[in-house]
Design a protein around this motif. Structure first.
Motif, PDB file in Angstrom:
ATOM      1  N   THR A  89      -0.786   1.541 -14.468  1.00 13.45           N
ATOM      2  CA  THR A  89      -0.672   2.792 -13.716  1.00 13.45           C
ATOM      3  C   THR A  89      -0.198   2.500 -12.301  1.00 13.45           C
ATOM      4  O   THR A  89      -0.471   1.436 -11.750  1.00 13.45           O
ATOM      5  CB  THR A  89      -2.023   3.527 -13.645  1.00 13.45           C
ATOM      6  N   TYR A  91      -1.015   4.438  -9.613  1.00 12.65           N
ATOM      7  CA  TYR A  91      -2.001   4.840  -8.606  1.00 12.65           C
ATOM      8  C   TYR A  91      -3.204   3.911  -8.544  1.00 12.65           C
ATOM      9  O   TYR A  91      -3.932   3.925  -7.561  1.00 12.65           O
ATOM     10  CB  TYR A  91      -2.454   6.280  -8.836  1.00 12.65           C
ATOM     11  N   LEU A  94      -3.525   1.705  -5.414  1.00 13.91           N
ATOM     12  CA  LEU A  94      -3.914   2.500  -4.239  1.00 13.91           C
ATOM     13  C   LEU A  94      -5.414   2.724  -4.197  1.00 13.91           C
ATOM     14  O   LEU A  94      -6.064   2.500  -3.172  1.00 13.91           O
ATOM     15  CB  LEU A  94      -3.202   3.860  -4.254  1.00 13.91           C
ATOM     16  N   VAL A  95      -5.963   3.157  -5.313  1.00 14.82           N
ATOM     17  CA  VAL A  95      -7.391   3.475  -5.368  1.00 14.82           C
ATOM     18  C   VAL A  95      -8.237   2.219  -5.207  1.00 14.82           C
ATOM     19  O   VAL A  95      -9.209   2.202  -4.434  1.00 14.82           O
ATOM     20  CB  VAL A  95      -7.720   4.191  -6.699  1.00 14.82           C
ATOM     21  N   LEU A 137      -4.685   3.021   2.108  1.00 12.12           N
ATOM     22  CA  LEU A 137      -3.830   3.939   1.356  1.00 12.12           C
ATOM     23  C   LEU A 137      -2.404   3.957   1.901  1.00 12.12           C
ATOM     24  O   LEU A 137      -1.440   4.087   1.153  1.00 12.12           O
ATOM     25  CB  LEU A 137      -4.410   5.356   1.384  1.00 12.12           C
TER      26      LEU A 137
END
Length: 159
Positions: A89, A91, A94-95, A137
């Motif tokens: 993934t 994202y 980032l998380v 982020l």
């Protein structure tokens, strides 16, 4: 070579980034780079690099020896657990890096409080933790691909 790059990042962190007068405190670029490297290479790599880089950071600082080493080892291992999922993934890095930065910053504040250094109040520690997550982020889309390419080249993987 990865450790040498991280040591250069420590010097930049202490000499340039720490001098920045940002509203939520300076971003911890070393912690972000460590989280990115552990996310690319896995938990064993994360623990080893976290230990060496944390020890160097401890030797260059004025706080209790081992404080940063422990936090970096835990972050390297914890982030490395998600390394298998990182390529599936867009994202997830980032998380994970934002959470690692927040938890690492909160861990530093907690360790300082446990060891009797009350330089930060609870509110200041909370603001720094939120700031670390926000800075991560913003910086992760820049740092994660560079770290990934660099580590793959060190391995000899050209894909």
């Amino acid at each position: 070579m990865a450790i040498v790059t991280m040591v250069v990042a420590i010097v930049l962190q202490l000499s340039v980034v720490a001098a920045l007068d940002l509203p939520l405190g300076p971003p911890d670029i070393v912690l972000i780079m460590l989280a990115c490297a552990a996310l690319v290479e896995g938990r064993l790599f994360g623990v080893i690099v976290g230990f060496v880089v944390g020890l160097v950071a401890d030797l260059l600082s004025t706080h209790v020896l081992g404080q940063t080493t422990m936090i970096f080892c835990l972050v390297g291992y914890g982030v490395g657990l998600a390394s298998d999922e990182a390529e599936r993934t867009a994202y997830l890095p980032l998380v994970v890096v934002a959470a690692a930065s927040a938890l690492g910053t909160a861990g530093h504040a907690a360790m300082a409080a446990i060891l009797g250094d009350v330089s930060l109040t609870g509110t200041q520690a909370l603001l720094r933790t939120v700031g670390a997550a926000l800075y991560a982020l913003v910086l992760t889309p820049l740092v994660f691909p560079l770290v990934g390419v660099g580590l793959r080249r060190l391995r000899g993987d050209r894909s």
